[in-house]
Write an enzyme that holds these catalytic residues in place. Structure first.
Site, mmCIF file in Angstrom:
data_model
loop_
_atom_site.group_PDB
_atom_site.id
_atom_site.type_symbol
_atom_site.label_atom_id
_atom_site.label_comp_id
_atom_site.label_asym_id
_atom_site.label_seq_id
_atom_site.Cartn_x
_atom_site.Cartn_y
_atom_site.Cartn_z
ATOM 1 N N SER A 157 -9.874 -0.530 6.645
ATOM 2 C CA SER A 157 -9.168 -0.338 5.372
ATOM 3 C C SER A 157 -8.558 -1.598 4.766
ATOM 4 C CB SER A 157 -8.071 0.715 5.531
ATOM 5 O OG SER A 157 -8.638 1.998 5.557
ATOM 6 N N SER A 207 -9.735 1.737 2.590
ATOM 7 C CA SER A 207 -8.838 2.530 1.780
ATOM 8 C C SER A 207 -7.810 1.717 0.989
ATOM 9 C CB SER A 207 -8.103 3.530 2.678
ATOM 10 O OG SER A 207 -7.199 2.878 3.531
ATOM 11 N N LYS A 260 0.850 -1.196 0.000
ATOM 12 C CA LYS A 260 0.000 0.000 0.000
ATOM 13 C C LYS A 260 0.883 1.242 0.000
ATOM 14 C CE LYS A 260 -3.788 2.059 2.678
ATOM 15 N NZ LYS A 260 -4.682 1.888 3.835
#
Lengths: 480, 99
Positions: A177, A153, A78
């Site tokens: 997330s 996210s 990420k």
């Protein structure tokens, strides 16, 4: 089966038996990224050269029989997690050119094993969002239906695993997330207990809630990754000593006598999709009836439990998070690193760099947080939220006196349409309604695929455990 | 309780060092007011005798030696390279006090 479709466990076997090399495995992943990323938008940065270099090194290690569990396995990270020398934007333009001078602790552990980094994955800027539409690098599309969101996210990290661009991802979960995009994309994602994995090198969002965890194709893979990532780190004072997991590598198919709690507030929620509810309830029934393979002799008890403060969790979360966010994001001023916007004086340097480098949701959160922490409002908002947080935490403590785990849907509905909730801020916040309570309480939770809707969209089932109860939620997750 | 005005939004944005357009001030005033309004749900809960949860680890007084660690050459160079504006090896910023 293409090599990029393998699990970590199967790829390990193939690599060790010399059925294929890490260079070949890495190439198939890179080819998949080239073919699909333009559409899905899972990666912001692809590190092709570095990946080929690391793959060659991995093959040398394997030839010398010096491999570790992740040697030669291609993965993505990420973008809100720092990787040394690799552009890490966090999904925001203010860090468009930022290459961290250090690795996050969890990344250093993965790299020390000789895993192969394919690139940095798209996310809502600094983790702010549930749909990945708050990324300044465009939304991520769901591989199961390109008109739907991937969830956020960590949308890029989930979509990349689901679309077989990589074998696993390392991501971050503050209020869902990891779990929400895992559910929307049909993969496995673990939010560990707060303090189990070091947060050093994770772009901070809400420091009292942030965790970093693994995303993969199977529970077994995720368990393996969790074991590698965890442990005390002097650079993160919240990490806990001596949390070594036993048996986590095993392929769980059997459960000992176990009590599963069904929190009634979750299933009574207005807005819980009927199909999602049916899929989750069918899974629970199957467990009870011991129809699942290998579960014949076990005693599974399902108990109705209550978490009475559930309905306050979103309000608590969206006070604590923006408050801590607004403070953490103060470090981003364009002066020492990142993108500095043209300015006439120091005030403008801050105000303009931040105005241009942050997307709307980041600005909104900074303002909500600044307001909630300002003199005269602190008691009414932040302090009040911290107190209700205690009650939510106690709900879980009481529940875990009665049961071993809680089983819930991960999200109230399957992936929604791109743009569908963009303009309704509160609607978007409520997407995390089933995930935020566990975050607020600091307990671990895993999302595992439970089935698909008639329209072909994945549905995730969440298993929540007591603090440091990763082993039990992995076991239950595996047997589901 | 709070319906924020665009002027209040401007004041908060000033404290947070965020430049906003007039259109943004208007929009954020509405959106943030709606969010703050939703937060009022917490007033239903009696928290008179409830302690605050600031952290969930139960750890106390975690300390370490305050040691100076030398920065290696490579890291130093990477930090310098990251400076948006510099003069030699020094970070260049506009003056704090305007003349």
């Amino acid at each position: 089966m293409n090599l990029n479709e393998l699990t970590i466990t199967k790829a390990r076997t193939g690599l060790d038996r010399k059925e294929f090399s890490s260079v070949e495995l890495t190439t198939t992943c890179l080819d998949r990224i080239k073919k699909r990323n333009q559409e899905i938008n899972a990666f912001i940065t692809v590190t092709e050269e570095l990946a080929m270099e690391e793959a060659k090194k991995a093959d040398e290690l394997i030839a010398k029989k010096k491999q570790q569990p992740l040697t030669g396995i291609p993965y993505g990270v990420k973008d809100a997690i720092c990787v040394k020398g690799v552009r890490s934007t966090g999904g925001a333009r203010i860090l468009d050119n930022y290459a961290p001078p250090f690795d996050a602790t969890v990344i250093a552990k993965i790299r020390a094993q000789g895993a192969v980094l394919l690139g940095k994955q798209n996310c809502d800027a600094f983790g702010h969002g549930a749909s990945n539409e708050n990324s300044m690098y465009g939304p991520v599309k769901n591989p199961h239906d390109l008109s739907k969101v991937a969830g956020g996210s960590s949308g890029g990290s989930a979509a990349a695993v689901a679309d077989h661009m990589c074998l696993f991802s390392i991501a971050e979960d503050t209020g869902g997330s990891i779990r929400l995009p895992s559910a929307f994309c049909g993969i496995v994602g673990l939010r560990p207990s707060y303090g189990r994995n070091s947060r050093y090198g994770i772009m901070p969002m809400a420091s009292s809630l942030d965790t970093v965890g693994p995303m993969g194709k199977t529970v077994e893979d995720v368990a393996l990754l969790q074991e590698i990532m965890q442990g005390r780190d002097v650079r993160d004072a919240t990490t806990v000593e001596g949390a070594k997991l036993k048996k986590i590598k095993q392929n769980y198919t059997k459960l000992d006598k176990i009590k599963i709690g069904i929190p009634r507030e979750y299933f009574e929620l207005e807005g819980l999709d009927k199909e999602v509810r049916e899929i989750i309830e069918t899974k629970i029934k199957r467990l009870v009836l011991s129809e699942a393979e290998g579960l014949k002799d076990q005693k599974i008890e399902v108990i109705d439990v209550s978490l009475p403060h559930t309905k306050y969790a979103i309000a608590v979360y969206y006070i604590i998070v923006p408050a801590e966010d607004s403070s953490n994001l103060g470090r981003l001023d364009g002066l020492r690193y990142g993108v500095l916007t043209e300015h006439k004086n120091l005030y403008e340097a801050y105000a303009k760099s931040r105005a241009q480098g942050f997307p709307e949701e980041v600005k909104r959160r900074i303002m909500i947080g600044t307001y909630a922490l300002s003199a005269g409002y602190y008691d009414a908002y932040y302090r009040k939220a911290q107190r209700v947080r205690t009650l939510i935490k106690q709900d879980f403590e009481r529940a875990f006196e009665q049961v071993d785990v809680l089983v819930t849907p991960t999200a109230p509905y399957p992936a929604f349409g791109l743009g569908e909730k963009r303009d309704d801020i509160l609607e978007m916040y409520l997407a995390d309604v089933f995930e935020v309570p566990a975050s607020v309480a600091g307990v671990p939770a895993i999302s595992v695929p439970a089935g698909k809707t008639k329209a072909g969209l994945p549905v995730g089932l969440q298993v929540i455990g007591p603090r440091m109860g990763e082993e039990i939620i992995l076991q239950v997750g595996q047997s589901i | 309780m709070p319906a924020l005005t665009p002027q209040q939004v401007q004041q908060i944005a000033h404290l947070a060092r965020l430049e906003l357009t007039e259109e943004e001030k208007q929009r954020y005033a509405e959106q943030i007011s709606a969010v703050l309004d939703y937060m009022q749900i917490l007033n239903e809960v009696n928290t008179d005798d409830v302690a605050e949860t600031c952290q969930v680890t139960g750890l106390e007084d975690v300390t370490r030696e305050d040691e100076v660690v030398e920065c290696d050459k490579e890291t130093r160079q990477m930090l310098l390279d990251a400076f948006p504006e510099k003069k030699g090896n020094l970070l260049k910023v506009k003056g704090v006090f305007e003349s």
